[in-house]
Structure formats: structure tokens, C-alpha cells
Design a protein around this motif. Structure first.
Motif, PDB file in Angstrom:
ATOM      1  N   ARG A  57      86.309 -19.715 -21.917  1.00 47.48           N
ATOM      2  CA  ARG A  57      87.226 -19.360 -20.819  1.00 47.48           C
ATOM      3  C   ARG A  57      88.419 -18.635 -21.398  1.00 47.48           C
ATOM      4  O   ARG A  57      88.883 -18.945 -22.495  1.00 47.48           O
ATOM      5  CB  ARG A  57      87.727 -20.616 -20.109  1.00 47.48           C
ATOM      6  CG  ARG A  57      86.685 -21.592 -19.614  1.00 47.48           C
ATOM      7  CD  ARG A  57      86.156 -21.309 -18.231  1.00 47.48           C
ATOM      8  NE  ARG A  57      87.142 -21.363 -17.199  1.00 47.48           N
ATOM      9  CZ  ARG A  57      87.512 -22.455 -16.531  1.00 47.48           C
ATOM     10  NH1 ARG A  57      86.992 -23.625 -16.837  1.00 47.48           N
ATOM     11  NH2 ARG A  57      88.413 -22.375 -15.579  1.00 47.48           N
ATOM     12  N   SER A  58      88.932 -17.675 -20.647  1.00 47.86           N
ATOM     13  CA  SER A  58      90.150 -16.991 -21.073  1.00 47.86           C
ATOM     14  C   SER A  58      91.333 -17.927 -20.875  1.00 47.86           C
ATOM     15  O   SER A  58      91.266 -18.891 -20.098  1.00 47.86           O
ATOM     16  CB  SER A  58      90.364 -15.711 -20.265  1.00 47.86           C
ATOM     17  OG  SER A  58      90.783 -16.021 -18.945  1.00 47.86           O
ATOM     18  N   MET A  59      92.400 -17.650 -21.582  1.00 43.60           N
ATOM     19  CA  MET A  59      93.597 -18.467 -21.452  1.00 43.60           C
ATOM     20  C   MET A  59      94.119 -18.423 -20.021  1.00 43.60           C
ATOM     21  O   MET A  59      94.540 -19.429 -19.476  1.00 43.60           O
ATOM     22  CB  MET A  59      94.664 -17.995 -22.438  1.00 43.60           C
ATOM     23  CG  MET A  59      94.262 -18.177 -23.894  1.00 43.60           C
ATOM     24  SD  MET A  59      94.130 -19.896 -24.361  1.00 43.60           S
ATOM     25  CE  MET A  59      95.852 -20.279 -24.570  1.00 43.60           C
ATOM     26  N   GLY A  60      94.063 -17.254 -19.404  1.00 49.06           N
ATOM     27  CA  GLY A  60      94.511 -17.128 -18.019  1.00 49.06           C
ATOM     28  C   GLY A  60      93.687 -17.974 -17.072  1.00 49.06           C
ATOM     29  O   GLY A  60      94.224 -18.635 -16.182  1.00 49.06           O
ATOM     30  N   ASP A  61      92.372 -17.963 -17.265  1.00 51.30           N
ATOM     31  CA  ASP A  61      91.484 -18.781 -16.427  1.00 51.30           C
ATOM     32  C   ASP A  61      91.781 -20.264 -16.602  1.00 51.30           C
ATOM     33  O   ASP A  61      91.815 -21.022 -15.634  1.00 51.30           O
ATOM     34  CB  ASP A  61      90.016 -18.523 -16.759  1.00 51.30           C
ATOM     35  CG  ASP A  61      89.533 -17.148 -16.320  1.00 51.30           C
ATOM     36  OD1 ASP A  61      90.220 -16.494 -15.508  1.00 51.30           O
ATOM     37  OD2 ASP A  61      88.460 -16.729 -16.812  1.00 51.30           O
ATOM     38  N   LEU A  62      91.965 -20.686 -17.866  1.00 48.37           N
ATOM     39  CA  LEU A  62      92.274 -22.091 -18.128  1.00 48.37           C
ATOM     40  C   LEU A  62      93.592 -22.491 -17.486  1.00 48.37           C
ATOM     41  O   LEU A  62      93.692 -23.536 -16.837  1.00 48.37           O
ATOM     42  CB  LEU A  62      92.341 -22.359 -19.636  1.00 48.37           C
ATOM     43  CG  LEU A  62      91.027 -22.475 -20.378  1.00 48.37           C
ATOM     44  CD1 LEU A  62      91.270 -22.525 -21.877  1.00 48.37           C
ATOM     45  CD2 LEU A  62      90.250 -23.690 -19.908  1.00 48.37           C
ATOM     46  N   THR A  93      84.424  -6.153 -25.995  1.00 43.56           N
ATOM     47  CA  THR A  93      84.679  -4.986 -25.154  1.00 43.56           C
ATOM     48  C   THR A  93      86.159  -4.764 -24.863  1.00 43.56           C
ATOM     49  O   THR A  93      86.571  -3.646 -24.617  1.00 43.56           O
ATOM     50  CB  THR A  93      83.929  -5.109 -23.818  1.00 43.56           C
ATOM     51  OG1 THR A  93      84.343  -6.305 -23.169  1.00 43.56           O
ATOM     52  CG2 THR A  93      82.430  -5.139 -24.052  1.00 43.56           C
ATOM     53  N   ASP A  94      86.954  -5.817 -24.898  1.00 46.70           N
ATOM     54  CA  ASP A  94      88.388  -5.712 -24.611  1.00 46.70           C
ATOM     55  C   ASP A  94      89.137  -6.575 -25.623  1.00 46.70           C
ATOM     56  O   ASP A  94      89.178  -7.791 -25.498  1.00 46.70           O
ATOM     57  CB  ASP A  94      88.682  -6.179 -23.181  1.00 46.70           C
ATOM     58  CG  ASP A  94      90.143  -6.054 -22.792  1.00 46.70           C
ATOM     59  OD1 ASP A  94      90.986  -5.704 -23.657  1.00 46.70           O
ATOM     60  OD2 ASP A  94      90.453  -6.313 -21.612  1.00 46.70           O
ATOM     61  N   ARG A  95      89.709  -5.928 -26.619  1.00 44.87           N
ATOM     62  CA  ARG A  95      90.365  -6.653 -27.706  1.00 44.87           C
ATOM     63  C   ARG A  95      91.546  -7.505 -27.235  1.00 44.87           C
ATOM     64  O   ARG A  95      91.971  -8.407 -27.941  1.00 44.87           O
ATOM     65  CB  ARG A  95      90.808  -5.697 -28.800  1.00 44.87           C
ATOM     66  CG  ARG A  95      89.645  -5.057 -29.513  1.00 44.87           C
ATOM     67  CD  ARG A  95      90.141  -4.190 -30.655  1.00 44.87           C
ATOM     68  NE  ARG A  95      89.021  -3.721 -31.427  1.00 44.87           N
ATOM     69  CZ  ARG A  95      88.599  -4.324 -32.526  1.00 44.87           C
ATOM     70  NH1 ARG A  95      89.194  -5.388 -32.964  1.00 44.87           N
ATOM     71  NH2 ARG A  95      87.564  -3.842 -33.179  1.00 44.87           N
ATOM     72  N   ARG A  96      92.069  -7.212 -26.046  1.00 51.03           N
ATOM     73  CA  ARG A  96      93.182  -8.012 -25.518  1.00 51.03           C
ATOM     74  C   ARG A  96      92.694  -9.333 -24.942  1.00 51.03           C
ATOM     75  O   ARG A  96      93.464 -10.262 -24.782  1.00 51.03           O
ATOM     76  CB  ARG A  96      93.940  -7.238 -24.442  1.00 51.03           C
ATOM     77  CG  ARG A  96      94.615  -5.976 -24.959  1.00 51.03           C
ATOM     78  CD  ARG A  96      95.111  -5.155 -23.818  1.00 51.03           C
ATOM     79  NE  ARG A  96      93.933  -4.721 -23.049  1.00 51.03           N
ATOM     80  CZ  ARG A  96      93.983  -4.103 -21.882  1.00 51.03           C
ATOM     81  NH1 ARG A  96      95.129  -3.834 -21.320  1.00 51.03           N
ATOM     82  NH2 ARG A  96      92.876  -3.749 -21.250  1.00 51.03           N
TER      83      ARG A  96
END
Length: 146
Positions: A57-62, A93-96
């Protein structure tokens, strides 16, 4: 609603928000103590559970799903990474985009913590003498609930 009715309600039936808040505090107080004996905080356990599906999970999703501010989540994830329970991976695909994943060690840890949480829940249900969520909520929100 008259002033008398408002005053009666203030000392009568608790509002749903009161019941939920009290129940949540009572439930988490004892589980937090149990998790602390395993050197884990309640919020760390929530992060591990959120990653338990193996998808990452991305940090934003968490942060959004667990209702934890980004800065607090970053500190939580840092501690979990330091313990080897999770790891971060950069998107190809997205280094960020950075995703957090449960490590093998974290999976073992989560299994143990979930067993403790399930035992805690079973004890609460037994103390309430009910499987009905409404009865459990009423018990936990009551003035003399443990």
C-alpha cells in the motif's frame, strides 16, 4: 424539542457518539496493553494488518484508510522498517510512488499479534455474554464496563 426535553436527554440515554467513543477506548485500552507486552503499539498493529493482504500500500492509502496523519504514519512505518517487519519499495513506473509491504518476518509477527487480538475479542464477547454487536456496544459503553 423543549429545554426540559433537552435536559432530560442530556442525563438520559447516551448519544451514539458517546457510546462508540467509550466502547472504542475501553476495547483498545486492554488490547494496547497486550500488544505493548509484545513490543508493538496499537497503530503499528493496524499498519501490519493493513499490509497483511500482501498487496502493498502507498503511504497515502495507508494514511487515508487508517485515519493516521501522514507525519505520524511515517514515524510508524520507520519503526516497522527498523524492526524488519515491513519494507518499502519504489514503483518501477513512478519513482515518486513508494509502497509499504509486509516482510516475511512481519507476516510471522502479524500472525502472533492477530492471535492475541482474537483472544482479546473472545474474552470481551464472553464478558458481554453475547455475540450481538449492539449488546456488546451497550456493555462496553456502560458506566461500569471494564
Amino acid at each position: 424539542m423543549s429545554a426540559g426535553e433537552l435536559a432530560e436527554r442530556a442525563v438520559g440515554q447516551p448519544l451514539l457518539v458517546e457510546m462508540l467513543t467509550l466502547a472504542q477506548r475501553r476495547l483498545t485500552r486492554t488490547l494496547t496493553h497486550t500488544l505493548a507486552e509484545e513490543n508493538c503499539t496499537f497503530d503499528q498493529w493496524l499498519v501490519l494488518r493493513a499490509l497483511g493482504d500482501g498487496e502493498g500500500r502507498s503511504m497515502g492509502d495507508l494514511a487515508q484508510s487508517l485515519l493516521i496523519p501522514h507525519a505520524s504514519l511515517t514515524r510508524l512505518v520507520d519503526a516497522l522498517v527498523d524492526n524488519g517487519w515491513i519494507y518499502r519499495r519504489q514503483s518501477g513506473t513512478d519513482r515518486r510512488r513508494i509502497t509499504a509491504h509486509l516482510s516475511r518476518r512481519g507476516h510471522d509477527r502479524l500472525t502472533r499479534l492477530n492471535a492475541l487480538a482474537e483472544a482479546h475479542e473472545s474474552a470481551v464477547r464472553a464478558a458481554c455474554a453475547s455475540e450481538d454487536p449492539a449488546a456488546i456496544l451497550a456493555y462496553l459503553a456502560g458506566p461500569d464496563a471494564a
